[in-house]
Motif scaffolding. Structure first.
Motif, PDB file in Angstrom:
ATOM      1  N   VAL A   1       2.409  -3.675   0.435  1.00  0.00           N
ATOM      2  CA  VAL A   1       1.738  -4.613   1.337  1.00  0.00           C
ATOM      3  C   VAL A   1       0.296  -4.161   1.584  1.00  0.00           C
ATOM      4  O   VAL A   1      -0.641  -4.956   1.547  1.00  0.00           O
ATOM      5  CB  VAL A   1       2.544  -4.687   2.656  1.00  0.00           C
ATOM      6  CG1 VAL A   1       1.721  -5.298   3.756  1.00  0.00           C
ATOM      7  CG2 VAL A   1       3.837  -5.451   2.441  1.00  0.00           C
ATOM      8  N   ASN A   2       0.150  -2.880   1.758  1.00  0.00           N
ATOM      9  CA  ASN A   2      -1.183  -2.331   2.002  1.00  0.00           C
ATOM     10  C   ASN A   2      -2.102  -2.506   0.798  1.00  0.00           C
ATOM     11  O   ASN A   2      -3.283  -2.790   0.934  1.00  0.00           O
ATOM     12  CB  ASN A   2      -1.046  -0.847   2.382  1.00  0.00           C
ATOM     13  CG  ASN A   2      -2.370  -0.274   2.831  1.00  0.00           C
ATOM     14  OD1 ASN A   2      -3.120  -0.932   3.555  1.00  0.00           O
ATOM     15  ND2 ASN A   2      -2.662   0.933   2.380  1.00  0.00           N
ATOM     16  N   GLU A   3      -1.542  -2.325  -0.394  1.00  0.00           N
ATOM     17  CA  GLU A   3      -2.332  -2.533  -1.609  1.00  0.00           C
ATOM     18  C   GLU A   3      -2.843  -3.963  -1.669  1.00  0.00           C
ATOM     19  O   GLU A   3      -4.020  -4.214  -1.956  1.00  0.00           O
ATOM     20  CB  GLU A   3      -1.491  -2.247  -2.870  1.00  0.00           C
ATOM     21  CG  GLU A   3      -1.256  -0.780  -3.149  1.00  0.00           C
ATOM     22  CD  GLU A   3      -2.532  -0.010  -3.428  1.00  0.00           C
ATOM     23  OE1 GLU A   3      -2.939   0.760  -2.545  1.00  0.00           O
ATOM     24  OE2 GLU A   3      -3.132  -0.200  -4.504  1.00  0.00           O
ATOM     25  N   PHE A   4      -1.922  -4.913  -1.427  1.00  0.00           N
ATOM     26  CA  PHE A   4      -2.343  -6.315  -1.511  1.00  0.00           C
ATOM     27  C   PHE A   4      -3.363  -6.631  -0.407  1.00  0.00           C
ATOM     28  O   PHE A   4      -4.284  -7.404  -0.602  1.00  0.00           O
ATOM     29  CB  PHE A   4      -1.130  -7.256  -1.429  1.00  0.00           C
ATOM     30  CG  PHE A   4      -0.306  -7.251  -2.694  1.00  0.00           C
ATOM     31  CD1 PHE A   4      -0.906  -7.379  -3.944  1.00  0.00           C
ATOM     32  CD2 PHE A   4       1.086  -7.119  -2.641  1.00  0.00           C
ATOM     33  CE1 PHE A   4      -0.152  -7.370  -5.120  1.00  0.00           C
ATOM     34  CE2 PHE A   4       1.844  -7.112  -3.808  1.00  0.00           C
ATOM     35  CZ  PHE A   4       1.226  -7.239  -5.051  1.00  0.00           C
ATOM     36  N   GLN A   5      -3.196  -5.994   0.748  1.00  0.00           N
ATOM     37  CA  GLN A   5      -4.153  -6.241   1.832  1.00  0.00           C
ATOM     38  C   GLN A   5      -5.533  -5.689   1.463  1.00  0.00           C
ATOM     39  O   GLN A   5      -6.548  -6.351   1.656  1.00  0.00           O
ATOM     40  CB  GLN A   5      -3.645  -5.622   3.148  1.00  0.00           C
ATOM     41  CG  GLN A   5      -4.510  -5.982   4.348  1.00  0.00           C
ATOM     42  CD  GLN A   5      -4.686  -7.501   4.478  1.00  0.00           C
ATOM     43  OE1 GLN A   5      -3.705  -8.257   4.515  1.00  0.00           O
ATOM     44  NE2 GLN A   5      -5.937  -7.989   4.522  1.00  0.00           N
ATOM     45  N   GLN A   6      -5.530  -4.473   0.928  1.00  0.00           N
ATOM     46  CA  GLN A   6      -6.816  -3.898   0.510  1.00  0.00           C
ATOM     47  C   GLN A   6      -7.487  -4.772  -0.538  1.00  0.00           C
ATOM     48  O   GLN A   6      -8.695  -5.004  -0.506  1.00  0.00           O
ATOM     49  CB  GLN A   6      -6.594  -2.515  -0.112  1.00  0.00           C
ATOM     50  CG  GLN A   6      -6.364  -1.430   0.908  1.00  0.00           C
ATOM     51  CD  GLN A   6      -6.556  -0.065   0.238  1.00  0.00           C
ATOM     52  OE1 GLN A   6      -7.626   0.251  -0.250  1.00  0.00           O
ATOM     53  NE2 GLN A   6      -5.515   0.728   0.247  1.00  0.00           N
ATOM     54  N   ALA A   7      -6.668  -5.278  -1.464  1.00  0.00           N
ATOM     55  CA  ALA A   7      -7.208  -6.149  -2.506  1.00  0.00           C
ATOM     56  C   ALA A   7      -7.782  -7.404  -1.869  1.00  0.00           C
ATOM     57  O   ALA A   7      -8.884  -7.849  -2.214  1.00  0.00           O
ATOM     58  CB  ALA A   7      -6.116  -6.493  -3.517  1.00  0.00           C
TER      59      ALA A   7
ATOM     60  N   LEU B   1      -8.100  -3.383  -9.045  1.00  0.00           N
ATOM     61  CA  LEU B   1      -7.147  -2.307  -9.315  1.00  0.00           C
ATOM     62  C   LEU B   1      -6.116  -2.156  -8.199  1.00  0.00           C
ATOM     63  O   LEU B   1      -4.954  -1.861  -8.470  1.00  0.00           O
ATOM     64  CB  LEU B   1      -7.893  -0.991  -9.556  1.00  0.00           C
ATOM     65  CG  LEU B   1      -8.734  -0.983 -10.842  1.00  0.00           C
ATOM     66  CD1 LEU B   1      -9.534   0.304 -10.965  1.00  0.00           C
ATOM     67  CD2 LEU B   1      -7.868  -1.190 -12.082  1.00  0.00           C
ATOM     68  N   HIS B   2      -6.532  -2.374  -6.937  1.00  0.00           N
ATOM     69  CA  HIS B   2      -5.527  -2.327  -5.859  1.00  0.00           C
ATOM     70  C   HIS B   2      -4.529  -3.467  -6.019  1.00  0.00           C
ATOM     71  O   HIS B   2      -3.320  -3.289  -5.823  1.00  0.00           O
ATOM     72  CB  HIS B   2      -6.205  -2.406  -4.487  1.00  0.00           C
ATOM     73  CG  HIS B   2      -6.774  -1.086  -4.050  1.00  0.00           C
ATOM     74  ND1 HIS B   2      -5.985  -0.007  -3.754  1.00  0.00           N
ATOM     75  CD2 HIS B   2      -8.064  -0.669  -3.862  1.00  0.00           C
ATOM     76  CE1 HIS B   2      -6.747   1.028  -3.408  1.00  0.00           C
ATOM     77  NE2 HIS B   2      -8.027   0.652  -3.473  1.00  0.00           N
ATOM     78  N   PHE B   3      -5.027  -4.616  -6.414  1.00  0.00           N
ATOM     79  CA  PHE B   3      -4.133  -5.750  -6.637  1.00  0.00           C
ATOM     80  C   PHE B   3      -3.120  -5.410  -7.741  1.00  0.00           C
ATOM     81  O   PHE B   3      -1.918  -5.598  -7.602  1.00  0.00           O
ATOM     82  CB  PHE B   3      -4.948  -6.985  -7.025  1.00  0.00           C
ATOM     83  CG  PHE B   3      -4.102  -8.178  -7.392  1.00  0.00           C
ATOM     84  CD1 PHE B   3      -3.559  -8.980  -6.399  1.00  0.00           C
ATOM     85  CD2 PHE B   3      -3.831  -8.495  -8.717  1.00  0.00           C
ATOM     86  CE1 PHE B   3      -2.760 -10.078  -6.725  1.00  0.00           C
ATOM     87  CE2 PHE B   3      -3.035  -9.581  -9.059  1.00  0.00           C
ATOM     88  CZ  PHE B   3      -2.500 -10.376  -8.060  1.00  0.00           C
TER      89      PHE B   3
ATOM     90  N   ALA C   1      -4.710 -14.809  -4.272  1.00  0.00           N
ATOM     91  CA  ALA C   1      -3.614 -14.217  -5.042  1.00  0.00           C
ATOM     92  C   ALA C   1      -3.067 -13.003  -4.307  1.00  0.00           C
ATOM     93  O   ALA C   1      -1.850 -12.804  -4.213  1.00  0.00           O
ATOM     94  CB  ALA C   1      -4.111 -13.819  -6.425  1.00  0.00           C
ATOM     95  N   ALA C   2      -3.973 -12.187  -3.751  1.00  0.00           N
ATOM     96  CA  ALA C   2      -3.538 -10.971  -3.061  1.00  0.00           C
ATOM     97  C   ALA C   2      -2.729 -11.305  -1.812  1.00  0.00           C
ATOM     98  O   ALA C   2      -1.680 -10.702  -1.556  1.00  0.00           O
ATOM     99  CB  ALA C   2      -4.750 -10.110  -2.719  1.00  0.00           C
TER     100      ALA C   2
END
Lengths: 562, 1118
Positions: A175-181, A128-130, A201-202
């Motif tokens: 950027v933070n979302e993709f990092q969390q993912a 979901l973060h991704f 992918a993230a």
């Protein structure tokens, strides 16, 4: 009698208690692991819209088609960028915020969930973060400053009118979302899970976000783009992805990459899943030439490559194509970059068992004269879907796929995936960012040359300066990633709209004539298809839809120029 | 039970007591239901008594006839014993003989005999002893027999009734007497018998008969006593030849109705019906049922209930008005058989006229040159080739090739008749409507109706109504609506059929119209099964009280079967060969079929009370109603048929080629209705009505409410100060009503948080077999407060009849205020909120209007009658609160609040730009404007044209006014009926015709009228169409008044000429009556501002055209 009396006398309350049979309750979803799984599945299914869509028959399934200099649509009005906030061909605003609510709700509910195993919990949160990152990234690229809403709003208790956040905030959030993912998602997944996001992918999407941010927010992000991309090239995930090399010839190695037979290959980092007959694509029907092959095999020819993109393909020897070179001008389709042949259908080549004629006239033995209407020809007066540029699109298409009806007898449809992110783009992202940070060092050369070597194009000449390298990388990106929904955002990032989208885009009018030797020969005439109008800064962002502005005055003012 | 005597009661206290006992009566009704035995009983009486009391005799008569004989013992006080020797004499003779020596008389009312003391007038003994028989036929001015006419001797109240052939037989005392003939809807006539044995009578139709029975909610009332706004029309007046759908026959026939037929396609040509501007609830014989397929020939009457008082019994569903369709029932007398046969010929009207190949290419060339694309111009030489219309250079008239005249036929047979125990109406109908697309397209309908009333006892009526309707719409590979679109867009330069008969491939279509039209098959069947069982029981102890139970079971089955076959088309290649384009090798037939069931149950329990106490008339009604039902659907499909047999079991066993689906839903509603009517001396009228109603749709606690209403009437003409003085004033009534009703709109179950499932994403694509997973998502935000809309309705009406039938006027003016109007709250919640929102009761709307009916009947000579009827209705709404977004609400020019709904906003225009100078001097439009483009008006004067310059440019597409004028002439055997229909206050936006009109060269084709476009050769600033271009010139297609036309119309809708054969002649061949007629429908557009390529009624350009229909019909009664 008693029964009737009951009917008459007793108004039992249950009589009106009817439960809907087409839905389930909130509780039923979140109290079971399967419910959560289905919820997340649905969010994946929402990877649609202008950027991720092979299914829509018309409209803006591929924004490259009317917002770039690579393609023109046969409905000429689409080629102009003169839409208005109340009448825009692309409304990502509404659809993205709908999807964002889903991710917000899912994240909140999954955090609270007691029915999930920890392992599943973090995996779903990663998904979901991704996905939330993907949706905000789409909004960011189209609209720039957007409100960051990170909870499922309840209008009874929450403030629901949000202001737009700054560019820095939005980029930082993405950027933070993709990092969390990336932190939550696994590096490898099983075959059954193909289609779900991975760590790679993230990280890849994060690199893309930085690169975009470097173009429109602050060039300091080039360093972040380069370092993020390098994780996939020579860092933690080195070797996880590689350029796809299957095919007997360089042309096939490139063309196969996009075909259903090879989908989810080693180069693909994230793609939208299509599988016949569940999620079918209309891509080939939309783009194929209208005149028939065998069977129900005809397309709607919606998107036509321009002379601009055709001319951008290098010669096989690495030099630029040049109309003033008489040899090249006499036979413009000879000796070109193999990617040209894999990407574009042009005049007088075999296609589906016939010669594809896109010329404006053609010799008819029957009439013993030149006739105007070649079936797939330019300006065919009877075929509304005939090309308006003299070319058709070949990339993503497989010659043997039947367009109008598939070979299984059911309407329109195919099942090839739409690639969102592939390793070649990571290499180009790295090369571009690294060149901006520290100039054309060997790692920059290595990244670009790897892509060129697949298609047997010579390596870049040694000793290029930073700006020469920048031009080379931009050209390479345009060719390698042509018709993959990348060009428009590149134009925005590079701020070259005024140059490439302000003025005519061209097509090729091939006219057959009888020469002095009484042979029928083609003559090549470049002509203007349409005048594009691009005004800066207006066209660097889309307008927020008027309906959204009307409802939330805090969004005012609209993007500059709209 | 048969032996009863009760005290007549005219006292109020007893009446109130009666109300208190109502609760018990349902139970009593049920008791009687189960005790009633099916006994056969005689109507004739045999009595041999000596010195018997009259009471005993009457009791005996009651026993024998099973009639209730009611009398007051006080009245019999002092009567002498009698001697009787009667053998098998009719009831009335027996009664007459029994009462002959006393000053008593009797009245037969249904199956009740009431004996009472008569007024001073007496009939001589001889009169009773010496009787003779008079026979005769009662007919109307057209020689049509009238059933159910009461024939009585003037001084008596009892009488006989004519049968379905209009014939009667009555025994009267010898000598000169006067007979009175009366019937609902006709003027009463008195005829002196003299010495005649046969008395044939002609009755004149009463234009406005105050005794006319009007169907109202859950009952009937006489016209004179109605206080509500109710208009009605007889089934017969709706007849307009071969028109298959009832909805197409009522517009302009009854006031307050606006209809719009948007398609002429058989089976799909139902008109939208608006009653005072909103879609009414429709009931057939008291039950909500699909109605527009009902056989017109079965309809007795249609009532429109319009104001609060009339709709109050329908509670939460009444707000939009109610339309009641009542079907015919059997009448007393010999069985009559009626046959109507009609043959119709129809052809499309108002079809667009397109340019041929040469003209359209030449127009396109002009456009290309103006676009600066001279290199794309088609040479004159080539264009001339197209003139020939060869296979290589076609010149196809698509519209002419496919829109052909067709024929239809309709047959109805009905039988009606009955006696005191059983009455029946039976009807059989068959309709076969042709389609312009040819024989494989069309519509058929079969209908059977059987309405039977049985009287197991004199005070019990059991009705069994059965209706079966089966209709079938069939077409082939393409539906007519899709075909219309193709015909209106395929260029004349594309081939249809080649000269060798092969279907040609059309590149624009991507196939062949012809081949598609002749491949595959599509059938859509609807089956409606309606069953009603009604038991009506008069309560023996209390005069005027009856109870009724009605149970209706309705079922609809919709069945479709869609068989698609691949077809082959051909293309002529440059070598002169006809190459097969679409082949069998790649595709095979597919089948989709589905069954959808609707099952509805309705139970109604009634209590009815009606009585008169001196000058006080009281009528009371209580109804309990419960309605529930469900819908379910099953669908299945197969592909890849090897054999062309369209059955599921012939399909492939491969699971991949099989599909199926289905769903079901249910609903429930219940309510209690109460209504009390009171009138004093038929002068002061009062009605109070209401319904306590409940629906499943809303959250518990939001499901029930009371919907009350009250209305009053004053028959001024009954007042003494009018009566003597103004003899020409036959009726003058003032009415007023006020009340509340509901409208159950909005989503069902909006109070629940709902998650929906879907076939969702695919994972595991690639090396493994891909699997599609189910997904679940939040449907919408729940709203636990949602409930129905409530409408406060006020109505004032006036009914006037002057000089008998010379002038009748009924006028109503009304105002509705709709509160809690259901709105999507989207406007006040930002887009970023991200989820679909449930409806809310947040809007307010008002509506006002007026309507009137003017009628006149003039008898010019005995043979020549003329009547006129003019019906007019106006309605307009105003949105008071619509939750408008701030973006428009705060800008006066853009504000929707306070205006009628469905207006169109856009630019005002000022013709076309003459030249560059004109453009330069005008407000800035955009950079691409050229001479000949539309000039938009800079409303706010800021020098540029943008969204801020948009104003209201068009009215609703639904007219605010609809009127109808009917002229009927009868001369001897001839009758002529003319109907003119008109609408006003509506606009039509030509935007739906984009492909044909606004950018004809992009997937469309030019109309002939487009020759009048602005071009460099025709620089006419007032040209009909703006600057010509080969591509869509976006600038000209902004929403503007340039493309808005007034869609008001006046149409000569129907003309019917009939001839009635002389009954005296026809009877010789056992035909009571025969009529031959010719009807023309959609005859003439008397007035229309629409361009001739468009129809004022069709709301879309490519709708199936309206049909001009001529019908030859015959009606025979045996």
């Amino acid at each position: 009698m008693v029964l009737l009396s009951c009917l008459v006398m007793g108004c039992n309350k249950e009589f009106l208690d009817i439960t809907p049979r087409d839905s389930i309750t909130d509780e039923a979803v979140w109290s079971s692991a399967n419910g959560v799984k289905q919820f997340v599945t649905d969010v994946y299914n929402n990877l649609t819209g202008p950027l991720y869509n092979f299914t829509t028959l018309d409209g803006s399934w591929m924004l490259d088609n009317f917002m770039t200099d690579d393609l023109v649509r046969n409905q000429a009005s689409w080629n102009l960028l003169n839409f208005t906030p109340s009448n825009t061909p692309i409304d990502s605003w509404t659809s993205c915020y709908t999807k964002i609510r889903k991710t917000n709700l899912g994240i909140e509910k999954i955090m609270e969930s007691t029915v999930l195993l920890d392992e599943d919990k973090s995996r779903y949160l990663g998904d979901l973060h991704f996905l939330r990152g993907m949706f905000y990234f789409e909004l960011f690229r189209y609209y720039g400053k957007v409100p960051l809403i990170t909870k499922a709003l309840d209008r009874n208790t929450d403030e629901i009118f949000y202001e737009r956040n700054t560019m820095e905030d939005v980029l930082g959030f993405i950027v933070n979302e993709f990092q969390q993912a990336a932190d939550l998602l696994p590096r490898d997944i099983s075959d059954e899970e193909i289609g779900r996001a991975t760590k790679g992918a993230a990280i890849g999407m994060k690199a893309l976000a930085y690169l975009f941010g470097a173009g429109i927010v602050d060039s300091k992000y080039y360093a972040d783009a380069a370092s993020t991309a390098s994780i996939l090239i020579d860092g933690e995930l080195q070797g996880k992805y590689s350029l796809f090399q299957t095919g007997a010839t360089p042309r096939e190695r490139y063309a196969n990459l996009f075909l259903e037979d090879y989908e989810n290959n080693s180069e693909v980092m994230f793609d939208i899943q299509y599988a016949y007959p569940y999620r079918v694509t209309a891509f080939q029907t939309m783009t194929a030439p209208p005149a028939p092959g065998p069977g129900h095999d005809y397309g709607w020819g919606r998107n036509f490559p321009t002379q601009e993109i055709v001319d951008a393909y290098e010669m096989k020897d690495g030099s630029s194509f040049n109309w003033s070179n008489p040899e090249e001008a006499a036979d413009p389709y000879a000796n070109r970059d193999e990617r040209f042949y894999a990407s574009i259908l042009y005049n007088d080549i075999p296609w589906k068992g016939q010669q594809l004629m896109t010329s404006s006239n053609v010799w008819s033995n029957n009439a013993n004269a030149f006739v105007q209407n070649a079936p797939n020809g330019l300006w065919n007066t009877t075929a509304t879907n005939a090309t308006i540029s003299g070319y058709y699109l070949r990339k993503h298409s497989k010659e043997s796929v039947i367009c109008g009806y598939d070979n299984r007898g059911r309407g329109i449809g195919g099942g090839h995936n739409l690639i969102v992110l592939r390793y070649a783009e990571i290499l180009l992202t790295y090369a571009e960012a690294k060149n901006e940070v520290s100039g054309p060092d060997p790692s920059v050369y290595a990244a670009v040359n790897a892509i060129r070597r697949r298609v047997d194009q010579p390596d870049l000449p040694a000793g290029l300066g930073q700006s020469e390298m920048r031009e080379r990388i931009r050209k390479e990106r345009r060719i390698e990633l042509a018709f993959e929904n990348k060009r428009y955002f590149d134009i925005v990032r590079w701020k070259i709209g005024e140059m490439v989208l302000n003025g005519a885009v061209h097509g090729m009018n091939i006219v057959y004539k009888r020469n002095n030797e009484d042979e029928i020969v083609p003559t090549y005439n470049v002509f203007k298809v349409v005048d594009k109008v691009f005004s800066a800064p207006k066209n660097y962002l889309l307008p927020i839809p008027q309906s959204a502005m009307d409802k939330n005055p805090k969004l005012m003012p609209n993007n500059e120029g709209w | 039970m048969y032996k009863t005597s009760i005290e007549f009661c005219r006292h109020w206290r007893q009446f109130t007591k009666l109300l208190l006992t109502m609760k018990l009566v349902i139970a009593l009704l049920l008791c009687s239901l189960f005790q009633a035995k099916a006994v056969s009983y005689a109507q004739n009486v045999t009595i041999h008594v000596k010195n018997a009391s009259i009471a005993d005799v009457l009791e005996e008569i009651g026993q024998q006839t099973k009639y209730d004989v009611l009398f007051n013992n006080l009245h019999l006080k002092g009567t002498k014993p009698i001697n009787l020797n009667l053998d098998n004499v009719p009831l009335d003779q027996a009664l007459a003989a029994s009462l002959a020596n006393e000053s008593l008389t009797y009245e037969i009312n249904n199956s009740t005999v009431i004996v009472y003391r008569k007024a001073k007038t007496t009939i001589s003994k001889e009169g009773i002893q010496q009787t003779r028989i008079i026979t005769g036929t009662v007919s109307d001015t057209t020689q049509k027999p009238i059933p159910e006419v009461t024939v009585r001797i003037k001084e008596k109240t009892a009488g006989v009734k004519t049968d379905s052939r209009g014939q009667y037989q009555i025994s009267i005392p010898k000598g000169g007497l006067t007979l009175v003939f009366s019937a609902v809807g006709y003027e009463t006539r008195e005829i002196t018998v003299n010495n005649r044995d046969v008395v044939n009578v002609t009755l004149n139709q009463a234009v406005s008969d105050l005794d006319e029975v009007v169907v109202v909610g859950y009952g009937t009332q006489t016209r004179g006593s109605v206080t509500a706004a109710v208009s009605s029309v007889n089934g017969e007046d709706l007849h307009v030849g071969m028109v298959g759908n009832v909805s197409n026959t009522i517009g302009g026939k009854v006031s307050g109705i606006i209809t719009r037929q948007t398609s002429g396609e058989p089976g799909l040509d139902g008109a939208s019906v608006l009653l005072r501007g909103t879609t009414p609830l429709v009931l057939v014989d008291g039950v909500e049922r699909p109605w527009d397929k009902v056989n017109q020939a079965d309809i007795e009457s249609i009532s429109m209930l319009k104001d609060a008082s009339a709709v109050a019994p329908y509670g939460l569903k009444g707000a939009n008005g109610v339309m009641l369709i009542t079907t015919k029932r059997g009448s007393m007398g010999k069985v009559s058989l009626n046959y109507t046969g009609e043959y119709g010929y129809q052809k499309p009207m108002n079809t667009p006229e397109f340019m041929d190949a040469y003209a359209s290419m030449s127009l396109r060339n002009t456009a290309l040159i103006m676009d600066g694309k001279a290199d794309q111009v088609v040479s004159e030489e080539v264009m001339n080739l197209y003139k020939q219309g060869t296979d290589e250079y076609p010149n196809t008239d698509w519209v002419g090739n496919y829109l052909k005249p067709s024929s239809s036929q309709q047959h109805n047979i009905s039988a009606s008749g009955g006696n005191e125990k059983t009455k029946a109406f039976l009807s059989l109908g068959y309709l076969d409507q042709g389609n312009m697309m040819g024989d494989t397209y069309g519509y058929k309908r079969y209908s059977i109706r059987s309405n039977v009333d049985i009287k197991p006892t004199p005070i019990t009526t059991l009705s069994v109504d059965l209706s079966l309707i089966n209709d079938q719409r069939r077409f082939q590979g393409i539906s007519s609506s899709d075909l219309m679109l193709d015909l209106y867009r395929l260029p004349a330069t594309e081939p249809d059929l080649y000269s060798n008969g092969l279907p040609a491939f059309s590149p624009t279509l991507g196939g062949s119209v012809y081949a598609q039209l002749h491949s595959g098959s599509n059938k859509q069947n609807n089956e409606f099964q309606n069953v009603s069982l009604t038991l009506n029981q008069e309560v023996p102890f209390i005069k005027g009280l009856s109870a009724k139970a009605n149970f209706a079971y309705d079922k609809q089955l919709y069945k479709y079967k869609q068989w698609s076959e691949p077809y082959i088309s051909y293309q002529l290649n440059t070598e002169g060969e006809y190459v097969e384009h679409n082949g069998w090798e790649t595709s095979k037939p597919t089948l989709y079929e589905g069954d959808k069931f609707w099952t509805n149950y309705t139970f109604q329990g009634y209590l009815n009370y009606q009585n008169q106490f001196g000058k006080h008339h009281v009528q009371a009604l209580a109804v309990y109603e419960r309605r529930w039902g469900n819908v379910s659907e099953l669908t299945a499909g197969r592909t890849q048929y090897d054999f062309a047999i369209p059955e599921l079991n012939m399909g492939s066993p491969n699971k991949e080629y099989q599909s199926n689906g289905g769903y079901s839903t249910s609903y429930a509603q219940e309510g209690v209705v109460a209504r009390v009517n009171y009138n004093y001396n038929e002068r002061y009228l009062l009605e109070i009505a209401g319904r306590y109603d409940a629906s499943y749709r809303y959250a518990p606690g939001r499901r029930t409410a009371l919907f009350p209403s009250a209305s009053i009437g004053w028959r001024i003409s009954e007042e003494d100060f009018i009566k003597g003085r103004f003899s020409f004033l036959d009726n003058l009534k003032l009415r007023a009503s006020y009340g509340k009703s509901g409208n159950p709109v909005g989503q069902e179950f909006a109070y629940l948080s709902k998650y929906l499932v879907s076939n969702s994403y695919v994972f595991g694509n690639g090396s493994a077999t891909p699997t599609q997973y189910q997904g679940v998502y939040e449907g919408q935000e729940p709203n636990t407060f949602l409930t129905w809309e409530t409408v406060l309705k006020a109505n004032v009406g006036l009914d006037v009849n002057l000089w008998k039938e010379l002038l009748g006027l009924s006028f109503d003016i009304y105002k509705d205020k709709r509160n809690d109007k259901i709105l999507g709250p989207d406007a006040i919640v930002p887009t970023e909120y991200g989820i679909g929102l449930s409806d809310e009761n947040a809007g307010k709307e008002s509506r006002w209007g007026y309507e009137f009916t003017l009628s006149n009947h003039t008898k010019i000579t005995t043979d020549f009658n003329m009547s006129h009827q003019f019906v007019f209705g106006f309605t307009r709404n105003k949105q008071i609160e619509i939750r408008e977004a701030a973006g428009t609400k705060n800008v006066p020019r853009k504000r929707r609040t306070g205006l009628p709904s469905n207006l169109t906003w856009g630019y005002k225009t000022a013709g076309l730009f003459k030249d560059e100078e004109d453009i330069a001097n005008w407000a800035y439009q955009n950079s691409s404007v050229l001479p000949g483009d539309i000039k938009y008006v800079d409303i706010n004067g800021d020098g540029k044209i943008d969204a801020n310059d948009q104003v209201v440019i068009g009215r609703n597409a639904t007219p605010e006014i609809m009127w109808g004028y009917t002229l009927s002439l009868r001369y001897k055997g001839f009758d002529l009926n003319t109907f003119i229909q008109g609408t006003a206050n509506s606009d039509y936006y030509l935007g739906s015709a984009d492909r044909g009109v606004r950018y004809p060269f992009e997937n469309g084709k030019p109309l002939q009228s487009q020759a009048d476009s602005w071009t460099t050769e025709n620089p006419n600033p007032n040209a009909r169409f703006p600057r010509l271009s080969a591509t869509k010139r976006t600038h000209n297609y902004e929403t503007s008044d340039f493309w808005m036309v007034n869609s008001s119309y006046i149409k000569l809708k129907s003309v019917e000429l009939g001839y009635n054969f002389n009954s005296a002649l026809t009877r010789k061949v056992f035909i009571d009556r025969a009529r031959l007629y010719l009807n023309l429908y959609n005859v003439w557009n008397i007035f229309s501002k629409m361009p001739k390529d468009f129809d004022s009624e069709n709301l879309t350009y490519t709708a199936y055209p309206q049909q001009f229909i001529s019908t030859l019909g015959v009606n025979v009664t045996f």
